[in-house]
Write a protein that holds these residues in place. Structure first.
Motif, PDB file in Angstrom:
ATOM      1  N   ALA A  84       1.107   2.430   0.092  1.00  0.00           N
ATOM      2  CA  ALA A  84       1.487   3.844   0.085  1.00  0.00           C
ATOM      3  C   ALA A  84       0.636   4.629  -0.909  1.00  0.00           C
TER       4      ALA A  84
ATOM      5  N   THR B  94       5.625   2.838   4.771  1.00  0.00           N
ATOM      6  CA  THR B  94       4.457   2.469   5.585  1.00  0.00           C
ATOM      7  C   THR B  94       4.981   2.073   6.963  1.00  0.00           C
TER       8      THR B  94
ATOM      9  N   GLY C  94       3.990   1.251  -4.675  1.00  0.00           N
ATOM     10  CA  GLY C  94       3.629   0.833  -3.325  1.00  0.00           C
ATOM     11  C   GLY C  94       2.117   0.797  -3.177  1.00  0.00           C
TER      12      GLY C  94
ATOM     13  N   GLU D 250       8.136  -1.096   0.699  1.00  0.00           N
ATOM     14  CA  GLU D 250       7.359  -0.147   1.509  1.00  0.00           C
ATOM     15  C   GLU D 250       7.886  -0.084   2.943  1.00  0.00           C
TER      16      GLU D 250
ATOM     17  N   ILE E 205       7.375   4.150  -5.256  1.00  0.00           N
ATOM     18  CA  ILE E 205       8.357   4.234  -4.175  1.00  0.00           C
ATOM     19  C   ILE E 205       9.676   3.662  -4.671  1.00  0.00           C
TER      20      ILE E 205
END
Length: 367
Positions: free
Chosen positions: A321, A360, A318, A231, A325
């Motif tokens: 998220a 992130t 994620g 992330e 990802i």
């Protein structure tokens, strides 16, 4: 030359066993992958409070001597003498073709003394490489037997202070030696504010138990460490970077000062200058799979015509998220955020979009 005797077991393995860890092999070590809370809770706990990681599989090297700075500036593309006292620098160890042998954190402790933190899977190779280069310099290299823990998350500073280790004066990528044979840096591998603390094996269990007594602290395994660093858009050596990738393609040229890149005499300098002059064919990018199906490392990246134009190097879900990802390499002309690409998972074609990294935001404590 490793932290512990052959067998590659963490010095604090019994603590992990009593915490209910599920173990697995990683870089030749028996490592905690998850704990009973599970990957999702471990990941989110780190983002919200304080996650405790045992990273004693990583290797610390003390580099000391009148020519320590010159030696490190030859081994790595950096100006070691200019790092600054108590400051840390992310750098790489290159081969003659500018391939990345390892990525490292180097801290300057004095004009003639530095601390190097290397990845577990590369520690033996790094040490052999360093020792071969050190033959031409007045320098000593010592592999230190230490327990190394990382405490990551917004509550990390407060937890350490309550445990009797006040590191509040540190800012991101600075370090100190708070006690004899201890080393602590404000750094980490999660995108969160946090610390990495190395200590003698004999002093580690009591300190770690003190941290665990704080209700804000939870053990975090390698699985959540991987989703956290992904992330944060951080590379894992052996997946996102290796000896077949160069710093320019990997998007980490920012770690090499311009003057060093242009004039330095480090190993791989000529090759890196040639790559920079020519330009890279591929570029490391974030990739966002459409839908809920995660994409794993090794999956091909293909264009609308079905031509393979890259590869996924890291992928998963994620938790912060809220969607799958991935990271990987794509042809340079397809690296613009928003570019539509595809991959194949078990025979099914899935849509990908090139995404801006990190997924992130970083929350490091800057100065």
């Amino acid at each position: 030359m490793s932290n512990v005797e052959p067998g590659r077991h963490l010095p604090l393995e019994s603590l992990h066993e009593s915490a209910g860890a599920r173990f697995g092999a990683f870089a030749g070590w028996n490592m905690p992958l998850t704990y009973p809370a599970g990957v999702m809770k471990e990941h989110l706990h780190t983002r919200e409070k304080a996650g405790l990681f045992d990273i004693s599989h990583m290797q610390l090297f003390a580099v000391e001597g009148d020519e320590a700075a010159a030696f490190l500036s030859h081994a790595c593309p950096l100006d070691a003498a200019a790092i600054g006292m108590g400051k840390s620098k992310y750098t790489v160890l290159l081969n003659e073709k500018a391939g990345i042998i390892d990525d490292l954190i180097i801290t300057q402790l004095s004009a003639t003394r530095f601390m190097v933190v290397a990845n577990a899977g590369n520690a033996a190779k790094d040490e052999a490489h360093f020792r071969a280069l050190a033959a031409n310099f007045s320098v000593s290299l010592e592999a230190l037997p230490r327990v190394l823990i990382a405490l990551q998350g917004p509550e990390a500073e407060s937890v350490l202070t309550n445990a009797g280790l006040d590191l509040s004066a540190l800012t991101f990528m600075t370090a100190t030696e708070p006690k004899p044979n201890w080393f602590a840096s404000r750094s980490g591998y999660t995108g969160e504010d946090g610390f990495e603390v190395a200590m003698p094996v004999t002093e580690a269990q009591a300190f770690v138990e003190k941290l665990l007594a704080d209700e804000r602290v939870m053990w975090i395994g390698l699985a959540a460490r991987d989703s956290l660093r992904l992330e944060a858009g951080l590379c894992l050596h052996g997946q996102d970077i290796d000896e077949t990738t160069d710093p320019q393609s990997a998007g980490i040229l920012w770690a090499i000062p311009k003057r060093v890149r242009e004039e330095g005499t480090f190993v791989g300098a000529e090759a890196l200058r040639a790559i920079h002059a020519k330009g890279s064919d591929q570029k490391r990018v974030g990739l966002k799979p459409e839908g809920r199906q995660p994409v794993r490392a090794g999956a091909p990246v293909i264009d609308a015509d079905g031509t393979v134009v890259g590869r996924v190097t890291s992928g998963g879900f994620g938790p912060s998220a809220g969607h799958p990802i991935a990271m990987g390499y794509v042809a340079k002309n397809l690296a613009e955020p928003g570019t539509q690409l595809f991959t194949e998972v078990r025979g099914n074609r899935l849509e990908l979009r090139v995404a801006t990294l990190p997924f992130t935001p970083h929350r490091y404590r800057k100065g």
